[in-house]
Design a protein around this motif. Structure first.
Motif, short mmCIF file in Angstrom:
data_model
loop_
_atom_site.label_atom_id
_atom_site.label_comp_id
_atom_site.label_asym_id
_atom_site.label_seq_id
_atom_site.Cartn_x
_atom_site.Cartn_y
_atom_site.Cartn_z
N ALA A 1 0.85 -1.20 0.00
CA ALA A 1 0.00 0.00 0.00
C ALA A 1 0.88 1.25 0.00
O ALA A 1 0.58 2.23 -0.70
CB ALA A 1 -0.93 0.00 1.21
N THR A 2 1.96 1.22 0.75
CA THR A 2 2.90 2.35 0.78
C THR A 2 3.53 2.54 -0.59
O THR A 2 3.62 3.67 -1.08
CB THR A 2 4.00 2.11 1.83
OG1 THR A 2 3.38 1.92 3.10
CG2 THR A 2 4.97 3.26 1.89
N TYR B 1 2.32 1.66 -3.45
CA TYR B 1 1.30 2.09 -4.40
C TYR B 1 1.06 3.59 -4.32
O TYR B 1 0.96 4.27 -5.34
CB TYR B 1 0.00 1.33 -4.14
CG TYR B 1 -1.13 1.74 -5.05
CD1 TYR B 1 -1.19 1.28 -6.35
CD2 TYR B 1 -2.13 2.60 -4.60
CE1 TYR B 1 -2.21 1.66 -7.20
CE2 TYR B 1 -3.16 2.99 -5.43
CZ TYR B 1 -3.20 2.51 -6.73
OH TYR B 1 -4.21 2.90 -7.56
N TYR B 2 0.97 4.12 -3.10
CA TYR B 2 0.66 5.54 -2.94
C TYR B 2 1.88 6.44 -3.02
O TYR B 2 1.76 7.63 -3.27
CB TYR B 2 -0.07 5.79 -1.62
CG TYR B 2 -1.51 5.40 -1.71
CD1 TYR B 2 -2.43 6.23 -2.35
CD2 TYR B 2 -1.97 4.21 -1.18
CE1 TYR B 2 -3.76 5.86 -2.46
CE2 TYR B 2 -3.30 3.84 -1.28
CZ TYR B 2 -4.18 4.67 -1.93
OH TYR B 2 -5.49 4.32 -2.04
N SER B 3 3.08 5.92 -2.78
CA SER B 3 4.28 6.74 -2.85
C SER B 3 5.45 5.86 -3.27
O SER B 3 6.26 5.43 -2.45
CB SER B 3 4.55 7.38 -1.49
OG SER B 3 5.70 8.20 -1.56
N GLN C 1 6.00 11.34 -2.37
CA GLN C 1 4.63 11.85 -2.47
C GLN C 1 3.91 11.67 -1.12
O GLN C 1 4.22 10.76 -0.37
CB GLN C 1 3.87 11.11 -3.58
CG GLN C 1 4.50 11.31 -4.93
CD GLN C 1 4.27 10.11 -5.83
OE1 GLN C 1 3.95 9.03 -5.36
NE2 GLN C 1 4.46 10.30 -7.12
N GLU C 2 2.97 12.57 -0.88
CA GLU C 2 2.18 12.47 0.35
C GLU C 2 1.21 11.29 0.24
O GLU C 2 0.58 11.09 -0.79
CB GLU C 2 1.40 13.77 0.55
CG GLU C 2 0.70 13.85 1.87
CD GLU C 2 1.64 13.93 3.05
OE1 GLU C 2 1.24 13.49 4.13
OE2 GLU C 2 2.78 14.41 2.89
N MET C 3 1.13 10.51 1.31
CA MET C 3 0.23 9.35 1.33
C MET C 3 -0.99 9.69 2.18
O MET C 3 -0.91 10.53 3.08
CB MET C 3 0.94 8.15 1.94
CG MET C 3 2.05 7.60 1.09
SD MET C 3 2.81 6.15 1.84
CE MET C 3 3.76 6.91 3.12
N PRO C 4 -2.11 9.02 1.91
CA PRO C 4 -3.28 9.22 2.76
C PRO C 4 -2.97 8.79 4.20
O PRO C 4 -2.13 7.92 4.44
CB PRO C 4 -4.34 8.31 2.16
CG PRO C 4 -3.88 8.01 0.78
CD PRO C 4 -2.39 8.12 0.79
N VAL D 1 -3.02 5.08 5.25
CA VAL D 1 -1.89 4.21 4.90
C VAL D 1 -0.91 4.15 6.07
O VAL D 1 -0.39 3.08 6.42
CB VAL D 1 -1.19 4.69 3.60
CG1 VAL D 1 0.06 3.88 3.33
CG2 VAL D 1 -2.14 4.60 2.43
#
Length: 75
Positions: free
Chosen positions: A6-7, A9-11, A16-19, A22
């Protein structure tokens, strides 16, 4: 491993800033991993079901898991 992916995937490059969820998911995953890792060895010793192969596999699985945990912590 799922929080790690998940980490990624988002960054992917960790810039990049992650939700927020996460980060919470990573914290929960790390807590569960450490808890289960501590419990399984104690349970095997208590039941006298431990073996050299089991100890080797436990350590063999710990290495990539901890490498993923370090990546997640520094993300």
């Amino acid at each position: 491993a799922i929080p790690y992916f998940a980490t990624i995937y988002y960054s992917f490059d960790f810039t990049q800033e992650m939700p927020r969820w996460v980060h919470l998911f990573n914290a929960l995953g790390l807590f569960m991993y450490q808890t289960m890792d501590a419990v399984d060895g104690n349970q095997a010793r208590r039941l006298k079901a431990g073996s050299k192969v089991g100890e080797f596999l436990d350590n063999f699985i710990d290495i990539p898991s901890m490498m993923m945990a370090v990546h997640v912590v520094f993300a």
